[in-house]
Design an enzyme around this catalytic site. Structure first.
Site, mmCIF file in Angstrom:
data_model
loop_
_atom_site.group_PDB
_atom_site.id
_atom_site.type_symbol
_atom_site.label_atom_id
_atom_site.label_comp_id
_atom_site.label_asym_id
_atom_site.label_seq_id
_atom_site.Cartn_x
_atom_site.Cartn_y
_atom_site.Cartn_z
ATOM 1 N N GLY A 65 0.682 -1.155 0.011
ATOM 2 C CA GLY A 65 -0.004 -0.045 0.008
ATOM 3 C C GLY A 65 0.799 1.183 -0.116
ATOM 4 N N ASP A 67 3.274 4.296 0.710
ATOM 5 C CA ASP A 67 4.356 4.267 1.745
ATOM 6 C C ASP A 67 4.154 5.257 2.812
ATOM 7 O OD1 ASP A 67 6.752 4.826 2.643
ATOM 8 O OD2 ASP A 67 8.100 4.527 0.731
ATOM 9 N N LEU A 68 4.135 4.670 3.938
ATOM 10 C CA LEU A 68 3.723 5.350 5.112
ATOM 11 C C LEU A 68 4.810 6.300 5.735
ATOM 12 C CD1 LEU A 68 1.335 2.704 6.965
ATOM 13 C CD2 LEU A 68 0.600 4.563 5.618
ATOM 14 N N HIS A 89 -5.378 7.958 -8.812
ATOM 15 C CA HIS A 89 -6.265 7.708 -9.767
ATOM 16 C C HIS A 89 -5.948 7.489 -11.316
ATOM 17 C CE1 HIS A 89 -9.242 10.152 -6.644
ATOM 18 N NE2 HIS A 89 -8.603 9.089 -6.341
ATOM 19 N N ASP A 144 -9.524 3.522 -0.223
ATOM 20 C CA ASP A 144 -9.382 4.338 -1.517
ATOM 21 C C ASP A 144 -9.023 3.708 -2.917
ATOM 22 O OD1 ASP A 144 -6.733 4.505 -1.185
ATOM 23 O OD2 ASP A 144 -6.413 6.355 -0.003
#
Ligand code: T3D
Length: 262
Positions: A65, A67-68, A89, A144
Protein backbone atom coordinates in the site's frame (compact mmCIF):
# COMPACT_ATOMS: atom_id res chain seq x y z
CA UNK A 1 12.93 -4.45 -20.66
CA UNK A 2 11.43 -0.94 -20.64
CA UNK A 3 13.32 1.61 -18.56
CA UNK A 4 11.91 2.63 -15.17
CA UNK A 5 13.43 2.87 -11.70
CA UNK A 6 10.69 1.67 -9.34
CA UNK A 7 8.90 -0.77 -11.61
CA UNK A 8 10.26 -3.44 -13.93
CA UNK A 9 8.38 -3.66 -17.18
CA UNK A 10 8.92 -6.38 -19.73
CA UNK A 11 7.27 -7.36 -22.99
CA UNK A 12 7.55 -10.90 -24.29
CA UNK A 13 5.38 -11.65 -27.31
CA UNK A 14 1.75 -10.94 -26.41
CA UNK A 15 2.60 -10.71 -22.70
CA UNK A 16 3.43 -7.50 -20.89
CA UNK A 17 4.44 -7.67 -17.24
CA UNK A 18 4.90 -4.79 -14.81
CA UNK A 19 6.55 -5.69 -11.50
CA UNK A 20 6.48 -3.27 -8.60
CA UNK A 21 10.07 -2.95 -7.54
CA UNK A 22 10.65 -1.65 -4.02
CA UNK A 23 11.01 -5.06 -2.36
CA UNK A 24 12.69 -3.67 0.78
CA UNK A 25 9.33 -2.11 1.77
CA UNK A 26 7.11 -4.85 0.31
CA UNK A 27 6.62 -2.59 -2.71
CA UNK A 28 5.13 0.30 -0.75
CA UNK A 29 3.83 2.88 -3.21
CA UNK A 30 5.69 6.20 -3.18
CA UNK A 31 5.07 9.12 -5.53
CA UNK A 32 7.74 8.36 -8.13
CA UNK A 33 6.70 4.69 -8.25
CA UNK A 34 3.05 5.59 -8.82
CA UNK A 35 4.00 7.99 -11.64
CA UNK A 36 6.12 5.28 -13.25
CA UNK A 37 3.38 2.69 -12.81
CA UNK A 38 0.92 4.98 -14.55
CA UNK A 39 3.38 5.53 -17.41
CA UNK A 40 4.19 1.81 -17.72
CA UNK A 41 0.48 0.95 -17.91
CA UNK A 42 -0.07 3.57 -20.61
CA UNK A 43 2.92 2.20 -22.54
CA UNK A 44 1.50 -1.34 -22.31
CA UNK A 45 -1.95 -0.11 -23.35
CA UNK A 46 -0.53 1.59 -26.42
CA UNK A 47 1.75 -1.27 -27.49
CA UNK A 48 -0.22 -3.19 -30.12
CA UNK A 49 1.90 -6.33 -29.66
CA UNK A 50 0.77 -6.68 -26.03
CA UNK A 51 -2.49 -8.56 -25.60
CA UNK A 52 -2.41 -9.29 -21.86
CA UNK A 53 -0.86 -7.27 -19.01
CA UNK A 54 0.29 -8.74 -15.70
CA UNK A 55 0.81 -6.66 -12.57
CA UNK A 56 3.01 -8.28 -9.93
CA UNK A 57 5.53 -7.46 -7.23
CA UNK A 58 9.22 -8.22 -6.74
CA UNK A 59 10.43 -9.69 -3.42
CA UNK A 60 8.28 -11.36 -0.81
CA UNK A 61 4.98 -9.56 -1.39
CA UNK A 62 2.71 -7.95 -3.97
CA UNK A 63 2.29 -4.48 -2.43
CA UNK A 64 1.98 -3.07 1.10
CA UNK A 65 0.00 0.00 0.00
CA UNK A 66 0.88 3.66 0.35
CA UNK A 67 4.44 4.26 1.54
CA UNK A 68 3.63 5.38 5.06
CA UNK A 69 7.20 6.56 5.66
CA UNK A 70 6.85 8.96 2.73
CA UNK A 71 3.55 10.23 4.19
CA UNK A 72 5.04 10.65 7.67
CA UNK A 73 8.04 12.54 6.26
CA UNK A 74 5.74 14.95 4.41
CA UNK A 75 4.11 16.11 7.64
CA UNK A 76 0.47 16.93 8.43
CA UNK A 77 -0.08 19.64 5.80
CA UNK A 78 -0.12 17.35 2.80
CA UNK A 79 -3.40 17.39 0.82
CA UNK A 80 -4.30 13.71 0.73
CA UNK A 81 -7.21 14.29 -1.67
CA UNK A 82 -4.90 15.97 -4.14
CA UNK A 83 -2.39 13.15 -3.63
CA UNK A 84 -4.99 10.54 -4.50
CA UNK A 85 -6.11 12.50 -7.53
CA UNK A 86 -2.62 13.06 -8.90
CA UNK A 87 -0.93 9.77 -8.08
CA UNK A 88 -3.48 6.97 -7.57
CA UNK A 89 -6.42 7.80 -9.79
CA UNK A 90 -4.42 7.76 -13.05
CA UNK A 91 -3.22 4.23 -12.18
CA UNK A 92 -6.71 2.95 -11.41
CA UNK A 93 -8.13 4.52 -14.58
CA UNK A 94 -5.26 3.07 -16.63
CA UNK A 95 -6.03 -0.45 -15.40
CA UNK A 96 -9.76 -0.07 -15.85
CA UNK A 97 -9.69 1.66 -19.24
CA UNK A 98 -6.98 -0.44 -20.85
CA UNK A 99 -8.63 -2.29 -23.76
CA UNK A 100 -6.95 -5.58 -22.83
CA UNK A 101 -7.11 -7.98 -19.89
CA UNK A 102 -5.03 -7.07 -16.82
CA UNK A 103 -4.11 -9.87 -14.44
CA UNK A 104 -2.90 -9.25 -10.89
CA UNK A 105 -0.38 -11.97 -9.98
CA UNK A 106 -0.33 -11.92 -6.21
CA UNK A 107 2.04 -13.50 -3.75
CA UNK A 108 2.47 -12.44 -0.14
CA UNK A 109 0.71 -9.33 1.09
CA UNK A 110 -1.63 -7.05 -0.84
CA UNK A 111 -2.55 -4.36 1.72
CA UNK A 112 -4.31 -1.01 1.56
CA UNK A 113 -3.89 0.60 -1.83
CA UNK A 114 -1.91 -2.50 -2.82
CA UNK A 115 -5.13 -4.47 -2.49
CA UNK A 116 -6.93 -1.74 -4.45
CA UNK A 117 -4.49 -2.24 -7.33
CA UNK A 118 -5.27 -5.96 -7.37
CA UNK A 119 -9.02 -5.27 -7.28
CA UNK A 120 -8.76 -2.87 -10.23
CA UNK A 121 -7.30 -5.64 -12.40
CA UNK A 122 -9.68 -7.82 -14.41
CA UNK A 123 -8.48 -11.18 -13.09
CA UNK A 124 -6.52 -12.16 -9.98
CA UNK A 125 -4.34 -15.21 -9.64
CA UNK A 126 -2.73 -15.85 -6.26
CA UNK A 127 -0.24 -18.19 -4.70
CA UNK A 128 -1.31 -20.02 -1.55
CA UNK A 129 0.76 -17.56 0.52
CA UNK A 130 -1.16 -14.52 -0.79
CA UNK A 131 -2.83 -12.36 1.85
CA UNK A 132 -5.19 -9.41 1.55
CA UNK A 133 -5.96 -6.61 3.95
CA UNK A 134 -8.06 -3.47 3.71
CA UNK A 135 -5.51 -2.04 6.12
CA UNK A 136 -6.69 1.57 5.74
CA UNK A 137 -8.91 1.57 8.85
CA UNK A 138 -5.99 0.58 11.06
CA UNK A 139 -4.41 3.98 10.45
CA UNK A 140 -7.68 5.91 10.59
CA UNK A 141 -8.33 6.11 6.83
CA UNK A 142 -11.04 4.81 4.56
CA UNK A 143 -10.44 2.41 1.65
CA UNK A 144 -9.43 4.39 -1.44
CA UNK A 145 -7.99 3.90 -4.93
CA UNK A 146 -11.19 2.16 -6.01
CA UNK A 147 -11.53 -0.31 -3.13
CA UNK A 148 -15.00 0.95 -2.12
CA UNK A 149 -16.04 0.60 -5.76
CA UNK A 150 -14.54 -2.74 -6.72
CA UNK A 151 -14.80 -4.66 -3.46
CA UNK A 152 -18.61 -4.69 -3.00
CA UNK A 153 -19.04 -5.46 -6.68
CA UNK A 154 -16.70 -8.42 -6.43
CA UNK A 155 -17.75 -9.93 -3.11
CA UNK A 156 -21.03 -8.24 -2.10
CA UNK A 157 -21.77 -5.40 0.29
CA UNK A 158 -21.83 -7.37 3.56
CA UNK A 159 -18.45 -9.00 3.18
CA UNK A 160 -16.93 -5.80 1.73
CA UNK A 161 -18.18 -3.91 4.78
CA UNK A 162 -16.60 -6.50 7.09
CA UNK A 163 -13.21 -6.41 5.37
CA UNK A 164 -13.17 -2.60 5.18
CA UNK A 165 -14.33 -2.04 8.75
CA UNK A 166 -12.15 -4.64 10.45
CA UNK A 167 -9.10 -4.52 8.21
CA UNK A 168 -8.45 -8.21 8.89
CA UNK A 169 -5.81 -10.05 6.92
CA UNK A 170 -7.46 -12.80 4.88
CA UNK A 171 -5.75 -15.80 3.33
CA UNK A 172 -5.63 -16.80 -0.33
CA UNK A 173 -8.04 -19.63 0.42
CA UNK A 174 -10.61 -17.25 1.89
CA UNK A 175 -10.06 -14.77 -0.93
CA UNK A 176 -10.74 -17.55 -3.44
CA UNK A 177 -13.89 -18.64 -1.59
CA UNK A 178 -15.12 -15.02 -1.62
CA UNK A 179 -14.47 -14.68 -5.36
CA UNK A 180 -11.61 -12.23 -4.90
CA UNK A 181 -9.13 -14.62 -6.46
CA UNK A 182 -9.97 -16.41 -9.69
CA UNK A 183 -7.34 -19.06 -9.07
CA UNK A 184 -5.03 -20.16 -6.23
CA UNK A 185 -1.93 -22.25 -6.85
CA UNK A 186 1.09 -23.39 -4.83
CA UNK A 187 3.82 -20.69 -4.77
CA UNK A 188 6.11 -22.73 -7.03
CA UNK A 189 3.37 -22.89 -9.70
CA UNK A 190 2.39 -19.20 -9.73
CA UNK A 191 4.54 -18.23 -12.72
CA UNK A 192 3.51 -21.23 -14.82
CA UNK A 193 -0.18 -20.91 -13.97
CA UNK A 194 -0.06 -17.20 -14.87
CA UNK A 195 1.71 -18.00 -18.14
CA UNK A 196 -0.96 -20.56 -18.99
CA UNK A 197 -3.67 -18.00 -18.33
CA UNK A 198 -1.83 -15.43 -20.47
CA UNK A 199 -1.45 -18.00 -23.23
CA UNK A 200 -5.16 -18.79 -23.19
CA UNK A 201 -6.14 -15.12 -23.23
CA UNK A 202 -3.47 -14.33 -25.83
CA UNK A 203 -4.99 -16.89 -28.20
CA UNK A 204 -8.47 -15.34 -27.95
CA UNK A 205 -9.68 -12.45 -30.14
CA UNK A 206 -8.30 -9.23 -28.56
CA UNK A 207 -11.08 -6.94 -29.74
CA UNK A 208 -13.74 -9.25 -28.33
CA UNK A 209 -11.85 -9.35 -25.00
CA UNK A 210 -11.68 -5.56 -24.93
CA UNK A 211 -15.41 -5.28 -25.64
CA UNK A 212 -16.24 -7.92 -22.99
CA UNK A 213 -14.22 -5.94 -20.44
CA UNK A 214 -16.10 -2.78 -21.33
CA UNK A 215 -19.53 -4.44 -21.30
CA UNK A 216 -19.03 -6.07 -17.91
CA UNK A 217 -17.59 -2.95 -16.29
CA UNK A 218 -20.35 -0.72 -17.61
CA UNK A 219 -23.06 -3.21 -16.55
CA UNK A 220 -22.82 -2.14 -12.92
CA UNK A 221 -23.89 1.40 -13.86
CA UNK A 222 -26.79 0.37 -16.13
CA UNK A 223 -30.35 -0.88 -15.92
CA UNK A 224 -31.33 -3.83 -18.13
CA UNK A 225 -32.50 -1.68 -21.05
CA UNK A 226 -29.30 0.37 -21.08
CA UNK A 227 -27.23 -2.80 -20.90
CA UNK A 228 -29.13 -4.50 -23.73
CA UNK A 229 -28.46 -1.41 -25.87
CA UNK A 230 -24.78 -1.47 -24.96
CA UNK A 231 -24.57 -5.19 -25.81
CA UNK A 232 -26.25 -4.48 -29.14
CA UNK A 233 -23.73 -1.71 -29.98
CA UNK A 234 -20.69 -3.66 -28.87
CA UNK A 235 -21.85 -6.84 -30.59
CA UNK A 236 -22.22 -4.91 -33.84
CA UNK A 237 -18.66 -3.71 -33.36
CA UNK A 238 -17.45 -7.25 -32.64
CA UNK A 239 -19.24 -8.63 -35.70
CA UNK A 240 -17.37 -6.16 -37.91
CA UNK A 241 -13.98 -7.55 -36.89
CA UNK A 242 -11.91 -9.88 -39.06
CA UNK A 243 -11.60 -12.12 -35.99
CA UNK A 244 -15.35 -12.78 -35.96
CA UNK A 245 -15.12 -14.17 -39.48
CA UNK A 246 -11.99 -16.14 -38.59
CA UNK A 247 -13.80 -17.65 -35.58
CA UNK A 248 -16.90 -18.49 -37.59
CA UNK A 249 -14.88 -20.00 -40.42
CA UNK A 250 -12.78 -22.07 -37.98
CA UNK A 251 -15.97 -23.45 -36.40
CA UNK A 252 -17.53 -24.39 -39.73
CA UNK A 253 -14.36 -26.07 -40.98
CA UNK A 254 -13.44 -27.63 -37.62
CA UNK A 255 -10.10 -25.76 -37.48
CA UNK A 256 -8.29 -23.95 -34.66
CA UNK A 257 -8.78 -20.20 -35.16
CA UNK A 258 -5.73 -17.93 -35.28
CA UNK A 259 -7.02 -14.52 -34.35
CA UNK A 260 -5.31 -11.46 -35.80
CA UNK A 261 -6.63 -8.71 -33.52
CA UNK A 262 -8.24 -7.01 -36.51
O1 T3D B 1 -1.36 9.35 0.87
C1 T3D B 1 -2.39 8.82 0.49
O2 T3D B 1 -2.83 9.05 -0.65
C2 T3D B 1 -3.09 7.87 1.40
C3 T3D B 1 -3.37 6.60 0.78
C4 T3D B 1 -3.41 5.50 1.59
C5 T3D B 1 -3.62 4.21 0.99
C6 T3D B 1 -3.07 3.08 1.85
O3 T3D B 1 -2.52 2.19 1.23
S1 T3D B 1 -3.26 3.06 3.54
C7 T3D B 1 -2.60 1.51 4.01
C8 T3D B 1 -1.09 1.49 3.98
N1 T3D B 1 -0.53 0.18 4.29
C9 T3D B 1 -0.54 -0.35 5.51
O4 T3D B 1 -1.10 0.17 6.43
C10 T3D B 1 0.24 -1.62 5.69
C11 T3D B 1 1.50 -1.33 6.50
N2 T3D B 1 2.34 -2.50 6.60
C12 T3D B 1 2.06 -3.52 7.44
O5 T3D B 1 1.06 -3.53 8.16
C13 T3D B 1 3.03 -4.66 7.46
O6 T3D B 1 4.27 -4.20 6.98
C14 T3D B 1 2.58 -5.85 6.58
C15 T3D B 1 1.37 -6.54 7.22
C16 T3D B 1 2.21 -5.35 5.16
C17 T3D B 1 3.72 -6.88 6.43
O7 T3D B 1 4.22 -7.22 7.69
P1 T3D B 1 5.59 -8.04 7.80
O8 T3D B 1 5.80 -8.34 9.23
O9 T3D B 1 5.57 -9.16 6.84
O10 T3D B 1 6.73 -7.06 7.25
P2 T3D B 1 7.30 -5.75 7.96
O11 T3D B 1 8.52 -6.10 8.73
O12 T3D B 1 6.23 -5.01 8.64
O13 T3D B 1 7.71 -4.90 6.66
C18 T3D B 1 8.95 -5.09 5.99
C19 T3D B 1 9.53 -3.71 5.71
O14 T3D B 1 8.64 -3.02 4.85
C20 T3D B 1 9.64 -2.87 6.98
O15 T3D B 1 10.76 -2.01 6.80
P3 T3D B 1 12.07 -2.16 7.71
O16 T3D B 1 11.62 -2.14 9.12
O17 T3D B 1 12.62 -3.52 7.31
O18 T3D B 1 12.92 -1.04 7.31
C21 T3D B 1 8.39 -2.04 6.95
O19 T3D B 1 8.50 -0.83 7.64
C22 T3D B 1 8.26 -1.78 5.47
N3 T3D B 1 6.88 -1.48 5.08
C23 T3D B 1 5.84 -2.33 5.08
N4 T3D B 1 4.74 -1.70 4.70
C24 T3D B 1 5.09 -0.42 4.45
C25 T3D B 1 6.46 -0.27 4.71
N5 T3D B 1 7.10 0.88 4.57
C26 T3D B 1 6.36 1.95 4.18
N6 T3D B 1 5.05 1.87 3.92
C27 T3D B 1 4.37 0.73 4.03
N7 T3D B 1 3.08 0.68 3.72
Amino acid sequence: MLSYQFVDAEIDGHRGEIRLNRPQSLNALNGPMLKELSRALTDMAEDQSVRVVILSGNGRGFCSGQDLKEVAAQGPDVDIGEHLNSYYHPVIYALRQMAKPCIAKIHGIAAGAGMSLALACDLRIGSEDAQFSQAFVKIGLIPDSGSTYFLPRLIGLGKAMELAMLGDVISAKEAYTLGLLNQVVPPKDLDDATSQLVQRLGALPPRALALIKRALHESSEHNLTQQLHLEQDLQQEAALTEDYHIGLDAFIHKRTPHFTGR
